[in-house]
Design a protein around this motif. Structure first.
Motif, PDB file in Angstrom:
ATOM      1  N   PHE A 132      -1.449  -0.411   3.935  1.00  0.00           N
ATOM      2  CA  PHE A 132      -2.509  -0.784   5.142  1.00  0.00           C
ATOM      3  C   PHE A 132      -3.657   0.487   3.901  1.00  0.00           C
ATOM      4  O   PHE A 132      -5.066   0.390   4.163  1.00  0.00           O
ATOM      5  CB  PHE A 132      -2.554   0.360   5.977  1.00  0.00           C
ATOM      6  CG  PHE A 132      -2.158  -0.525   6.770  1.00  0.00           C
ATOM      7  CD1 PHE A 132      -3.496  -1.297   8.075  1.00  0.00           C
ATOM      8  CD2 PHE A 132      -0.748  -0.619   7.352  1.00  0.00           C
ATOM      9  CE1 PHE A 132      -2.630  -2.220   9.197  1.00  0.00           C
ATOM     10  CE2 PHE A 132      -0.460  -1.762   8.775  1.00  0.00           C
ATOM     11  CZ  PHE A 132      -1.595  -2.243   9.242  1.00  0.00           C
ATOM     12  N   PHE A 136      -7.710  -0.712   4.340  1.00  0.00           N
ATOM     13  CA  PHE A 136      -8.614   0.204   4.367  1.00  0.00           C
ATOM     14  C   PHE A 136      -9.242   0.893   2.780  1.00  0.00           C
ATOM     15  O   PHE A 136     -10.415   1.775   3.463  1.00  0.00           O
ATOM     16  CB  PHE A 136      -8.189   1.334   5.216  1.00  0.00           C
ATOM     17  CG  PHE A 136      -7.155   0.947   5.897  1.00  0.00           C
ATOM     18  CD1 PHE A 136      -8.164  -0.158   7.439  1.00  0.00           C
ATOM     19  CD2 PHE A 136      -6.611   1.400   6.615  1.00  0.00           C
ATOM     20  CE1 PHE A 136      -7.639  -0.012   8.254  1.00  0.00           C
ATOM     21  CE2 PHE A 136      -6.243   1.444   8.148  1.00  0.00           C
ATOM     22  CZ  PHE A 136      -6.991   0.582   8.976  1.00  0.00           C
ATOM     23  N   MET A 143      -1.974   3.074  -4.208  1.00  0.00           N
ATOM     24  CA  MET A 143      -0.396   2.780  -3.595  1.00  0.00           C
ATOM     25  C   MET A 143       0.610   3.382  -4.060  1.00  0.00           C
ATOM     26  O   MET A 143       1.513   3.273  -2.506  1.00  0.00           O
ATOM     27  CB  MET A 143      -0.255   0.829  -3.577  1.00  0.00           C
ATOM     28  CG  MET A 143      -1.747  -0.298  -2.661  1.00  0.00           C
ATOM     29  SD  MET A 143      -1.341  -1.616  -3.581  1.00  0.00           S
ATOM     30  CE  MET A 143      -0.198  -2.357  -1.556  1.00  0.00           C
ATOM     31  N   LEU A 194      -8.472   9.001  -1.833  1.00  0.00           N
ATOM     32  CA  LEU A 194      -7.715  10.678  -1.148  1.00  0.00           C
ATOM     33  C   LEU A 194      -7.846   9.838   0.391  1.00  0.00           C
ATOM     34  O   LEU A 194      -6.576   9.780   0.916  1.00  0.00           O
ATOM     35  CB  LEU A 194      -8.060  12.066  -0.854  1.00  0.00           C
ATOM     36  CG  LEU A 194      -7.686  12.700  -0.111  1.00  0.00           C
ATOM     37  CD1 LEU A 194      -6.003  13.012  -0.961  1.00  0.00           C
ATOM     38  CD2 LEU A 194      -8.204  14.926  -0.281  1.00  0.00           C
ATOM     39  N   ASP A 195      -8.730  10.148   0.486  1.00  0.00           N
ATOM     40  CA  ASP A 195      -8.543   9.368   2.594  1.00  0.00           C
ATOM     41  C   ASP A 195      -7.959   8.415   2.603  1.00  0.00           C
ATOM     42  O   ASP A 195      -7.189   8.085   3.581  1.00  0.00           O
ATOM     43  CB  ASP A 195     -10.286   8.555   2.197  1.00  0.00           C
ATOM     44  CG  ASP A 195     -11.513  10.371   2.662  1.00  0.00           C
ATOM     45  OD1 ASP A 195     -10.590  11.427   2.792  1.00  0.00           O
ATOM     46  OD2 ASP A 195     -12.737   9.699   2.029  1.00  0.00           O
ATOM     47  N   GLN A 196      -8.097   7.113   1.623  1.00  0.00           N
ATOM     48  CA  GLN A 196      -7.749   6.199   2.339  1.00  0.00           C
ATOM     49  C   GLN A 196      -6.102   6.055   1.803  1.00  0.00           C
ATOM     50  O   GLN A 196      -5.599   6.232   2.629  1.00  0.00           O
ATOM     51  CB  GLN A 196      -7.934   4.778   1.293  1.00  0.00           C
ATOM     52  CG  GLN A 196      -8.510   4.320   1.234  1.00  0.00           C
ATOM     53  CD  GLN A 196     -10.285   4.917   1.330  1.00  0.00           C
ATOM     54  OE1 GLN A 196      -9.962   5.355   0.323  1.00  0.00           O
ATOM     55  NE2 GLN A 196     -11.185   4.729   2.638  1.00  0.00           N
ATOM     56  N   ILE A 198      -4.012   8.788   2.775  1.00  0.00           N
ATOM     57  CA  ILE A 198      -4.175  10.175   3.841  1.00  0.00           C
ATOM     58  C   ILE A 198      -3.659   9.005   5.086  1.00  0.00           C
ATOM     59  O   ILE A 198      -2.930   9.174   5.536  1.00  0.00           O
ATOM     60  CB  ILE A 198      -5.023  11.765   4.142  1.00  0.00           C
ATOM     61  CG1 ILE A 198      -4.949  12.135   2.873  1.00  0.00           C
ATOM     62  CG2 ILE A 198      -4.879  11.095   5.626  1.00  0.00           C
ATOM     63  CD1 ILE A 198      -6.485  12.938   3.743  1.00  0.00           C
ATOM     64  N   ILE A 199      -5.011   8.035   5.181  1.00  0.00           N
ATOM     65  CA  ILE A 199      -4.526   7.220   6.090  1.00  0.00           C
ATOM     66  C   ILE A 199      -3.571   6.269   5.782  1.00  0.00           C
ATOM     67  O   ILE A 199      -3.052   6.044   7.436  1.00  0.00           O
ATOM     68  CB  ILE A 199      -5.958   6.187   6.242  1.00  0.00           C
ATOM     69  CG1 ILE A 199      -6.965   6.939   6.508  1.00  0.00           C
ATOM     70  CG2 ILE A 199      -5.985   4.840   7.210  1.00  0.00           C
ATOM     71  CD1 ILE A 199      -8.753   5.992   6.565  1.00  0.00           C
ATOM     72  N   MET A 203      -0.317   5.036   8.840  1.00  0.00           N
ATOM     73  CA  MET A 203      -0.070   4.702  10.014  1.00  0.00           C
ATOM     74  C   MET A 203       0.943   5.127  10.443  1.00  0.00           C
ATOM     75  O   MET A 203       1.507   3.965  11.422  1.00  0.00           O
ATOM     76  CB  MET A 203      -0.522   3.436   8.958  1.00  0.00           C
ATOM     77  CG  MET A 203      -1.728   2.899   8.530  1.00  0.00           C
ATOM     78  SD  MET A 203      -2.778   2.883  10.334  1.00  0.00           S
ATOM     79  CE  MET A 203      -2.561   1.562  10.551  1.00  0.00           C
ATOM     80  N   ILE A 244      -3.562  16.766  10.634  1.00  0.00           N
ATOM     81  CA  ILE A 244      -4.113  16.023   9.608  1.00  0.00           C
ATOM     82  C   ILE A 244      -4.941  16.869   9.200  1.00  0.00           C
ATOM     83  O   ILE A 244      -5.444  17.376   8.916  1.00  0.00           O
ATOM     84  CB  ILE A 244      -4.074  14.732   9.723  1.00  0.00           C
ATOM     85  CG1 ILE A 244      -4.478  14.107   7.852  1.00  0.00           C
ATOM     86  CG2 ILE A 244      -5.501  14.241  10.090  1.00  0.00           C
ATOM     87  CD1 ILE A 244      -3.070  14.113   7.420  1.00  0.00           C
ATOM     88  N   ILE A 248      -6.001  19.662   5.935  1.00  0.00           N
ATOM     89  CA  ILE A 248      -7.426  19.025   5.143  1.00  0.00           C
ATOM     90  C   ILE A 248      -8.248  20.820   5.110  1.00  0.00           C
ATOM     91  O   ILE A 248      -8.451  20.484   4.142  1.00  0.00           O
ATOM     92  CB  ILE A 248      -8.444  18.280   5.593  1.00  0.00           C
ATOM     93  CG1 ILE A 248      -7.597  16.704   5.294  1.00  0.00           C
ATOM     94  CG2 ILE A 248      -9.831  18.343   5.304  1.00  0.00           C
ATOM     95  CD1 ILE A 248      -8.461  15.577   6.303  1.00  0.00           C
TER      96      ILE A 248
END
Lengths: 252, 149
Positions: A132, A136, A143, A194-196, A198-199, A203, A244, A248
């Motif tokens: 994911f 995203f 990965m 970083l955003d991806q 963490i998402i 998941m 989260i 942050i």
């Protein structure tokens, strides 16, 4: 005593397993009513919320109705068990199983181990998180850190739920540790988005089962169960978000 | 080429989610295919120039409808297929950016993301409901009037 009591027992056992491991309310009610009717009882009624099952039926016209309830404390996710109970109830209704055999099968299902070993579930969380993070908008390099962070949050949520009575605290802690690992890995130079990452690490915590079941319950008219499941899904999402948010606020 | 990679990754991620939810082994690979279909439909509809919300709804409907059909064939509860099937559509990234904006004090941006998150979640629900409505044809319960007997 005798037959009516035995049928009541297996019905409630079947309902308890299904509801505990994530079946929809309508499925529990329908299965229990079918099983009781196939054992030639009349006036069958079943009422299910997300934390308990009531079942009542009439053995013969002269006797009073039987009525029992079970309380469900844990809500876990194991759809294999729901499927297995579904199969047993189908065989019972079509007359292939006697009451005794059905009871044996249900007890075996209740005490059977997970379909997949726990380490495989952790690895799967990692794979899902890595996938994911790419979907995203992350890159290939993101990965690996997403995999590590997702495995970490999966381990934390499983281990904490074992010791903490408050379920949402475990999800909060998992989101916090997943986010912390992700930030740390980016800090030491693994991955860049970083955003991806963490998402991806979050998941595996998504409350998929309560969310889908809430919609299904509301639509099939089980309003009490639907609203309470919706509240559960909402609380889970909020505790993930606050976990989260905390990491942050501290580290970024 | 890009879409092929994405579909492959969706397949593996959905199978992984199937393992997380412990769906039965015989449904695992089919569940992956349903998730892949959901992502494919989502990207395809998006390419036609529609909004994210609409594309999510259509994709969720496609995944749920296919789940209903396969669940009948292999005799399995529908949820075991539809839960992993719709997961690729979950607006995880929007939800995250909603939270991020609120943390950074950018409330207007946060509300914007938040509304989009809610609408996309609603679209997933709508797709599930439409599929349910179609595949429960003939099991009506009657909400307004007693049928004439």
């Amino acid at each position: 005593m005798g037959k009516a009591d035995d049928v009541m027992d297996i019905c409630l056992l079947a309902g308890e397993i299904m509801l505990k491991y994530g079946a929809e309310t309508y499925r529990v009610e329908e299965t229990l009513e079918r099983m009781a009717k196939s054992a030639s009882f009349s006036n069958v009624h079943c009422f299910t919320t997300s934390t308990g099952i009531f079942l009542s039926f009439e053995e013969t016209k002269e006797k009073e109705d039987l009525m029992q309830m079970v309380r469900i404390d844990d809500r876990l996710q194991d759809l294999s068990k729901v499927t297995a109970v579904n199969q047993v109830s189908r065989e019972f209704v079509s007359g292939q199983l006697t009451v005794e055999e059905a009871k044996q099968k249900l007890t075996a299902i209740a005490s059977s181990p997970l379909t997949y070993p726990l380490w495989l579930i952790h690895i799967a969380s990692g794979v899902a998180g890595a996938g994911f993070s790419y979907l995203f908008g992350g890159g290939w390099a993101d990965m690996m850190p997403a995999f590590i962070a997702a495995v970490m949050s999966s381990i934390v949520v499983v281990e904490f739920e074992r010791y903490l009575k408050v379920r949402f605290a475990a999800e909060f802690a998992a989101a916090f540790s997943g986010g912390t690992i992700a930030i740390f890995l980016v800090f030491i130079g693994m991955g860049s988005n970083l955003d991806q990452i963490i998402i991806g690490s979050l998941m595996p915590l998504v409350p998929g089962v309560p969310l889908t079941n809430a919609v299904r319950d509301l639509m099939s008219g089980d309003l009490v169960a639907g609203v309470s499941r919706g509240a559960e899904a909402l609380l889970t999402s909020l505790s993930i978000a606050s976990g989260i948010a905390l990491t942050i606020s501290i580290f970024v | 080429m890009d879409i092929v990679t994405q579909l492959l990754i969706t397949y593996f991620a959905t199978v992984a989610f199937g393992i997380i939810f412990s769906i039965p082994k015989r449904a695992l690979l089919i569940g992956g295919a349903i998730g892949m279909l959901a992502w494919g439909v989502f990207q395809g509809v998006l390419n036609l120039g529609t909004s994210y919300v609409f594309a999510t709804g259509i994709a969720s409907f496609a995944a749920a409808a296919l789940s209903h059909i396969t669940a009948k064939i292999i005799r399995i509860p529908v949820t075991a297929l539809s839960i992993p099937g719709i997961l690729p559509l979950v607006p995880g990234s929007r939800a995250y950016f909603t939270m991020l904006s609120f943390v950074e004090g950018d409330y207007l941006q946060g509300l914007e993301y938040g509304v989009e998150t809610m609408l996309r979640a609603g679209a997933i629900a709508a797709g599930l409901v439409f599929a349910l409505a179609i595949f429960s044809y003939g099991k009506g319960i009657g909400h307004r009037y007693e049928p004439n007997r």
